[in-house]
Each structure stands twice: as structure tokens, then as C-alpha cells.
Design a protein around this motif. Structure first.
Motif, short mmCIF file in Angstrom:
data_model
loop_
_atom_site.label_atom_id
_atom_site.label_comp_id
_atom_site.label_asym_id
_atom_site.label_seq_id
_atom_site.Cartn_x
_atom_site.Cartn_y
_atom_site.Cartn_z
N GLY A 42 59.32 -27.04 -54.01
CA GLY A 42 59.54 -26.11 -55.10
C GLY A 42 58.54 -24.97 -55.17
N LYS A 43 57.59 -24.96 -54.25
CA LYS A 43 56.58 -23.90 -54.26
C LYS A 43 56.63 -23.11 -52.97
CE LYS A 43 53.29 -26.05 -57.43
NZ LYS A 43 51.86 -26.41 -57.66
N GLU A 44 56.08 -21.90 -53.03
CA GLU A 44 56.03 -21.08 -51.84
C GLU A 44 54.95 -21.59 -50.87
OE1 GLU A 44 57.44 -16.78 -53.76
OE2 GLU A 44 55.44 -17.02 -52.91
N ARG A 45 55.15 -21.27 -49.61
CA ARG A 45 54.15 -21.63 -48.62
C ARG A 45 52.88 -20.82 -48.89
NH1 ARG A 45 56.51 -22.39 -42.67
NH2 ARG A 45 57.93 -23.58 -44.01
N GLU A 46 51.74 -21.51 -48.90
CA GLU A 46 50.49 -20.84 -49.23
C GLU A 46 49.48 -20.90 -48.09
OE1 GLU A 46 48.27 -22.52 -52.47
OE2 GLU A 46 48.11 -24.50 -51.53
N PHE A 47 48.67 -19.86 -48.01
CA PHE A 47 47.64 -19.75 -47.01
C PHE A 47 46.53 -20.78 -47.25
CE2 PHE A 47 44.55 -17.99 -44.24
CZ PHE A 47 43.36 -17.86 -44.96
N VAL A 48 46.03 -21.37 -46.16
CA VAL A 48 44.92 -22.32 -46.26
C VAL A 48 43.70 -21.79 -45.49
CG1 VAL A 48 44.11 -24.64 -45.71
CG2 VAL A 48 46.47 -24.29 -46.49
N ALA A 49 43.90 -21.45 -44.22
CA ALA A 49 42.77 -21.02 -43.40
C ALA A 49 43.29 -20.25 -42.20
CB ALA A 49 41.96 -22.22 -42.91
N THR A 50 42.42 -19.37 -41.66
CA THR A 50 42.79 -18.61 -40.49
C THR A 50 41.57 -18.38 -39.60
OG1 THR A 50 43.90 -16.60 -39.67
CG2 THR A 50 42.42 -16.37 -41.57
N ILE A 51 41.84 -18.14 -38.32
CA ILE A 51 40.78 -17.89 -37.34
C ILE A 51 41.27 -16.81 -36.38
CG2 ILE A 51 41.60 -19.76 -35.82
CD1 ILE A 51 38.61 -20.38 -35.26
N TYR A 59 38.51 -17.47 -42.29
CA TYR A 59 38.69 -17.23 -43.72
C TYR A 59 39.43 -18.41 -44.32
CZ TYR A 59 37.57 -12.49 -42.26
OH TYR A 59 36.96 -11.39 -41.71
N TYR A 60 39.14 -18.67 -45.60
CA TYR A 60 39.72 -19.82 -46.27
C TYR A 60 40.18 -19.45 -47.67
CZ TYR A 60 37.15 -22.33 -42.65
OH TYR A 60 36.66 -22.76 -41.43
N THR A 61 41.20 -20.14 -48.14
CA THR A 61 41.54 -20.00 -49.54
C THR A 61 40.44 -20.68 -50.36
OG1 THR A 61 43.33 -20.23 -51.13
CG2 THR A 61 42.90 -22.13 -49.72
N ASP A 62 40.22 -20.20 -51.57
CA ASP A 62 39.07 -20.66 -52.37
C ASP A 62 39.08 -22.17 -52.59
OD1 ASP A 62 38.80 -17.74 -54.58
OD2 ASP A 62 38.05 -18.12 -52.55
N SER A 63 40.25 -22.75 -52.76
CA SER A 63 40.32 -24.16 -53.13
C SER A 63 39.87 -25.11 -52.01
CB SER A 63 41.74 -24.53 -53.56
OG SER A 63 42.65 -24.35 -52.49
N VAL A 64 39.75 -24.62 -50.78
CA VAL A 64 39.34 -25.50 -49.67
C VAL A 64 37.99 -25.12 -49.08
CG1 VAL A 64 41.79 -25.86 -49.12
CG2 VAL A 64 40.43 -24.24 -47.76
N PHE A 68 37.20 -27.74 -45.88
CA PHE A 68 38.02 -27.61 -44.67
C PHE A 68 37.33 -26.68 -43.68
CE2 PHE A 68 42.53 -28.33 -46.65
CZ PHE A 68 42.05 -29.50 -47.27
N THR A 69 37.54 -26.96 -42.41
CA THR A 69 37.02 -26.10 -41.35
C THR A 69 38.10 -25.89 -40.30
OG1 THR A 69 34.78 -26.98 -41.65
CG2 THR A 69 35.24 -25.81 -39.60
N ILE A 70 38.37 -24.63 -39.98
CA ILE A 70 39.32 -24.30 -38.93
C ILE A 70 38.53 -23.97 -37.67
CG2 ILE A 70 39.45 -21.85 -39.58
CD1 ILE A 70 42.43 -21.94 -38.76
N SER A 71 39.03 -24.42 -36.53
CA SER A 71 38.39 -24.13 -35.26
C SER A 71 39.46 -24.05 -34.18
CB SER A 71 37.36 -25.20 -34.91
OG SER A 71 37.97 -26.46 -34.75
N ARG A 72 39.09 -23.53 -33.03
CA ARG A 72 40.06 -23.43 -31.93
C ARG A 72 39.36 -23.67 -30.61
NH1 ARG A 72 42.81 -17.83 -32.31
NH2 ARG A 72 43.74 -18.45 -30.30
N ASP A 73 40.14 -24.18 -29.66
CA ASP A 73 39.67 -24.38 -28.30
C ASP A 73 40.65 -23.67 -27.39
OD1 ASP A 73 39.02 -25.27 -25.75
OD2 ASP A 73 38.53 -27.28 -26.41
N ASN A 74 40.30 -22.46 -26.96
CA ASN A 74 41.23 -21.66 -26.16
C ASN A 74 41.52 -22.29 -24.80
OD1 ASN A 74 41.50 -19.88 -28.25
ND2 ASN A 74 40.19 -18.29 -27.34
#
Length: 123
Positions: A42-51, A59-64, A68-74
Motif C-alpha cells: 500500500g505504500k510507494e517504493r522508497e529510497f534506502v541507500a545508494t553508492i 547516501y542513505y535515507t535518514d531512518s537508516v 545500514f551500510t551499502i558497499s560494492r565489489d566490482n
């Protein structure tokens, strides 16, 4: 065709941790900014984190923030979302996203979506 496949969701008690993974195939992974979004019924998809493509900017949404930590392994074509101190309000379907923009913070930035993985946090 780019494919994103998430894994790592599940049921966890409040205060616990989970690590979500998203493997990307089909194109050059390092050319994409990556992000995580979440959605509840019932809710819209919301942003959590990006890299960004190199991993130098996140960048993170304030609530996390701080939990939360976003990371990547190319080298592994994989983006991760490490989730600590989970709360019941974090319960949602979590979606991995890839975009050609510098970062992905809105659904309009997203070129490709994963199928989603359920995260349920019990109180």
C-alpha cells in the motif's frame, strides 16, 4: 539484458542483522550506480541507500543512517546492504536497483530492478 538477483532476506528479531546481496549480470557492473529501495504493501517504493560506480560516495535515507551500510565489489559484480540494529519498521520487500546516473535516489533514476527480497523484523 541486465539482470539483478537479490538474496539474503529473511526473518530476524529486532536488534538483529542481515546482509543483502545483489548480483548483476549482462553489462559492465562498474558503469552503474547502485541502490537499494524498499516497499511495504500500500505504500510507494522508497529510497534506502545508494553508492556510486566506484564506491567513493554513499547516501542513505535518514531512518537508516548509522545502522545500514551499502558497499560494492566490482570484481564480483555485487552490491551489498549490511543492516544492523534492525527494527520492525524496517520490514519490507527490498529491491536492488541499477542506474546510469551518478547515484540512484528516486525510482526515475533506475534503469533496472531486481525481483525483491523480503525482510521481516519481529518485535
Amino acid at each position: 539484458q541486465v539482470q539483478l538477483v537479490e538474496s539474503g532476506g529473511g526473518l530476524v528479531q529486532a536488534g538483529g542483522s542481515l546482509r543483502l546481496s545483489c548480483v548483476v549480470s549482462g553489462r559492465t557492473f562498474s558503469s552503474y550506480a547502485m541502490g537499494w529501495f524498499r516497499q511495504t504493501p500500500g505504500k510507494e517504493r522508497e529510497f534506502v541507500a545508494t553508492i556510486n560506480w566506484s564506491g567513493s560516495s554513499t547516501y542513505y535515507t535518514d531512518s537508516v543512517k548509522g545502522r545500514f551500510t551499502i558497499s560494492r565489489d566490482n570484481a564480483k559484480n555485487t552490491v551489498y546492504l549490511h543492516m544492523n540494529s534492525l527494527k520492525p519498521e524496517d520490514t519490507a520487500v527490498y529491491y536492488c536497483a541499477a542506474g546510469s546516473t551518478i547515484v540512484v535516489v528516486t525510482p526515475t533514476d533506475v534503469d533496472y530492478w531486481g525481483q525483491g527480497t523480503q525482510v521481516t523484523v519481529s518485535s
